[in-house]
Motif scaffolding. Structure first.
Motif, mmCIF file in Angstrom:
data_model
loop_
_atom_site.group_PDB
_atom_site.id
_atom_site.type_symbol
_atom_site.label_atom_id
_atom_site.label_comp_id
_atom_site.label_asym_id
_atom_site.label_seq_id
_atom_site.Cartn_x
_atom_site.Cartn_y
_atom_site.Cartn_z
ATOM 1 N N ASN A 229 3.942 56.610 -67.660
ATOM 2 C CA ASN A 229 1.893 56.124 -67.204
ATOM 3 C C ASN A 229 1.800 54.322 -67.686
ATOM 4 N N LEU A 230 1.581 53.771 -66.579
ATOM 5 C CA LEU A 230 1.008 52.084 -66.499
ATOM 6 C C LEU A 230 0.019 51.752 -67.013
ATOM 7 N N GLY A 231 -1.225 53.213 -66.681
ATOM 8 C CA GLY A 231 -2.425 52.688 -67.046
ATOM 9 C C GLY A 231 -2.803 51.422 -67.641
ATOM 10 N N VAL A 232 -3.922 50.795 -67.185
ATOM 11 C CA VAL A 232 -4.439 49.995 -68.254
ATOM 12 C C VAL A 232 -6.059 50.357 -67.996
ATOM 13 N N THR A 233 -6.996 49.944 -69.400
ATOM 14 C CA THR A 233 -8.341 49.967 -69.836
ATOM 15 C C THR A 233 -8.790 49.003 -69.253
ATOM 16 N N ASN A 234 -9.422 49.364 -68.852
ATOM 17 C CA ASN A 234 -10.689 48.515 -67.714
ATOM 18 C C ASN A 234 -9.671 47.651 -66.459
ATOM 19 N N ALA A 235 -8.590 48.340 -66.106
ATOM 20 C CA ALA A 235 -7.928 47.783 -64.618
ATOM 21 C C ALA A 235 -8.603 48.387 -63.564
ATOM 22 N N GLY A 236 -8.688 47.067 -62.258
ATOM 23 C CA GLY A 236 -8.863 47.246 -61.277
ATOM 24 C C GLY A 236 -7.081 46.912 -60.495
ATOM 25 N N VAL A 237 -7.498 47.066 -59.433
ATOM 26 C CA VAL A 237 -6.553 46.941 -58.382
ATOM 27 C C VAL A 237 -5.523 45.401 -59.287
ATOM 28 N N GLU A 238 -6.477 44.212 -59.391
ATOM 29 C CA GLU A 238 -6.133 43.410 -59.624
ATOM 30 C C GLU A 238 -4.818 43.193 -60.277
ATOM 31 N N THR A 239 -5.585 43.963 -61.200
ATOM 32 C CA THR A 239 -4.439 43.921 -62.835
ATOM 33 C C THR A 239 -2.719 43.942 -62.606
ATOM 34 N N PHE A 240 -2.897 45.380 -60.973
ATOM 35 C CA PHE A 240 -1.840 45.467 -61.034
ATOM 36 C C PHE A 240 -0.495 45.008 -59.694
ATOM 37 N N ARG A 241 -1.530 44.420 -59.101
ATOM 38 C CA ARG A 241 -1.029 44.099 -58.307
ATOM 39 C C ARG A 241 -0.266 42.885 -58.585
ATOM 40 N N SER A 242 -1.382 41.627 -59.568
ATOM 41 C CA SER A 242 -0.454 40.002 -59.818
ATOM 42 C C SER A 242 0.581 40.807 -61.082
ATOM 43 N N ASP A 243 0.706 41.645 -61.519
ATOM 44 C CA ASP A 243 1.812 42.105 -62.692
ATOM 45 C C ASP A 243 3.074 42.480 -62.082
ATOM 46 N N PRO A 244 4.279 41.434 -62.321
ATOM 47 C CA PRO A 244 5.610 41.181 -61.737
ATOM 48 C C PRO A 244 6.080 42.596 -62.655
ATOM 49 N N ALA A 245 5.784 42.658 -64.137
ATOM 50 C CA ALA A 245 6.562 44.042 -64.859
ATOM 51 C C ALA A 245 5.794 45.305 -64.141
ATOM 52 N N VAL A 246 5.333 45.815 -63.763
ATOM 53 C CA VAL A 246 4.589 46.793 -63.091
ATOM 54 C C VAL A 246 5.193 46.970 -61.936
ATOM 55 N N LEU A 247 5.020 46.275 -61.514
ATOM 56 C CA LEU A 247 5.930 46.317 -59.880
ATOM 57 C C LEU A 247 7.480 46.260 -59.801
ATOM 58 N N GLU A 248 8.041 45.704 -60.810
ATOM 59 C CA GLU A 248 9.614 46.311 -61.116
ATOM 60 C C GLU A 248 9.366 47.756 -61.078
ATOM 61 N N ILE A 249 8.932 47.737 -62.121
ATOM 62 C CA ILE A 249 9.214 49.511 -62.790
ATOM 63 C C ILE A 249 8.911 50.288 -61.696
ATOM 64 N N ALA A 250 7.241 50.180 -60.059
ATOM 65 C CA ALA A 250 7.350 51.009 -59.332
ATOM 66 C C ALA A 250 7.861 50.895 -58.860
ATOM 67 N N ARG A 251 8.863 49.924 -57.744
ATOM 68 C CA ARG A 251 9.470 50.057 -57.146
ATOM 69 C C ARG A 251 11.551 50.408 -57.581
ATOM 70 N N LYS A 252 11.275 50.729 -58.290
ATOM 71 C CA LYS A 252 12.263 51.667 -58.899
ATOM 72 C C LYS A 252 12.034 53.284 -58.689
ATOM 73 N N ALA A 253 10.785 53.287 -58.919
ATOM 74 C CA ALA A 253 10.825 54.843 -58.928
ATOM 75 C C ALA A 253 11.277 56.016 -57.913
ATOM 76 N N GLU A 254 11.031 56.998 -57.665
ATOM 77 C CA GLU A 254 11.529 58.206 -57.283
ATOM 78 C C GLU A 254 9.549 57.898 -55.467
ATOM 79 N N TYR A 255 8.785 58.057 -56.601
ATOM 80 C CA TYR A 255 7.186 57.771 -55.847
ATOM 81 C C TYR A 255 6.834 56.906 -57.002
ATOM 82 N N VAL A 256 5.265 56.917 -56.951
ATOM 83 C CA VAL A 256 3.991 56.395 -56.928
ATOM 84 C C VAL A 256 3.045 57.217 -57.216
ATOM 85 N N VAL A 257 2.629 57.087 -58.053
ATOM 86 C CA VAL A 257 1.024 57.134 -57.821
ATOM 87 C C VAL A 257 -0.270 56.437 -58.279
#
Length: 216
Positions: free
Chosen positions: A19-47
């Motif tokens: 669960n990578l949910g962040v309080t008060n986050a929008g698309v920009e929080t995740f689009r620009s976070d290298p750590a989040v993107l690295e985790i997501a790219r290793k997933a079987e699928y992403v919600v």
């Protein structure tokens, strides 16, 4: 929330859920976070939950890069639309948009259209950067996302596996906050958030979509 829907989905399909949910986050929080993107790219699928278009920097205003509900500054274009408005009084995007709407409905619609345009670009960019099978989760009919609608999600359907619609419902109960834990001052905000019954319903929708698309 002791058991939010990502944890419930994990129980239902047997795959570890992060669960990578962040309080008060929008698309920009995740689009620009290298750590989040690295985790997501290793997933079987992403919600990927569809977050409000108002929480994206655009041609009229910019938001905080991490707490995307925070208003940072107005651009020259917005100041031109509302020359008599003092933008130093605004700290949150919701307050800003409410005042813009009261000041001029016609100009507000211009701002809303720009928010939606910037959001669509950001969502497509994020899905491309994730580069994994993605289910986009949409929770309609919330005051938190007044600019998000099904028409805006239509172009997203071509970029993801499926848009999963999970309508918020109190399941017949008069108390939308049943089972939730919050301070008295947070009661109003809590009414716009999913309670345990809603999380269970959302988890069922997501798990069903994952199975029907061969992801689990």
């Amino acid at each position: 929330m002791a058991r939010p829907f990502p944890a419930l989905v994990e129980d239902m399909i047997g795959l570890t859920s992060v669960n990578l949910g962040v309080t008060n986050a929008g698309v920009e929080t995740f689009r620009s976070d290298p750590a989040v993107l690295e985790i997501a790219r290793k997933a079987e699928y992403v919600v990927l939950q569809a977050m409000g278009p108002q929480f994206v920097s655009n041609g009229f205003y910019s938001v905080h890069p991490r707490r995307n509900d925070r208003f940072i500054r107005a651009t020259a274009a917005l100041r031109q639309l509302y020359p008599s408005l003092d933008f130093t009084q605004f700290h949150f995007v919701g307050h800003l948009l409410g005042q813009l709407k009261r000041g001029s409905r016609r100009n507000y619609e211009k701002v809303a259209a720009e928010c939606r345009r910037a959001w669509l670009t950001s969502m497509v960019t994020l899905i491309r950067r994730i580069d994994r099978p993605t289910l986009v989760l949409w929770m309609p009919q919330t005051r938190a996302d007044p600019l998000l609608n099904d028409r805006l999600l239509q172009p997203i359907q071509k970029r993801c596996v499926q848009v999963v619609e999970a309508p918020l419902s109190n399941d017949g109960s008069d108390d939308r906050t049943a089972g939730m834990v919050f301070a008295p001052m947070e009661a109003f905000a809590a009414r716009d958030l999913p309670n345990p019954l809603m999380h269970a319903a959302i988890a069922q929708k997501v798990a069903q979509a994952a199975r029907s698309n061969g992801l689990a």
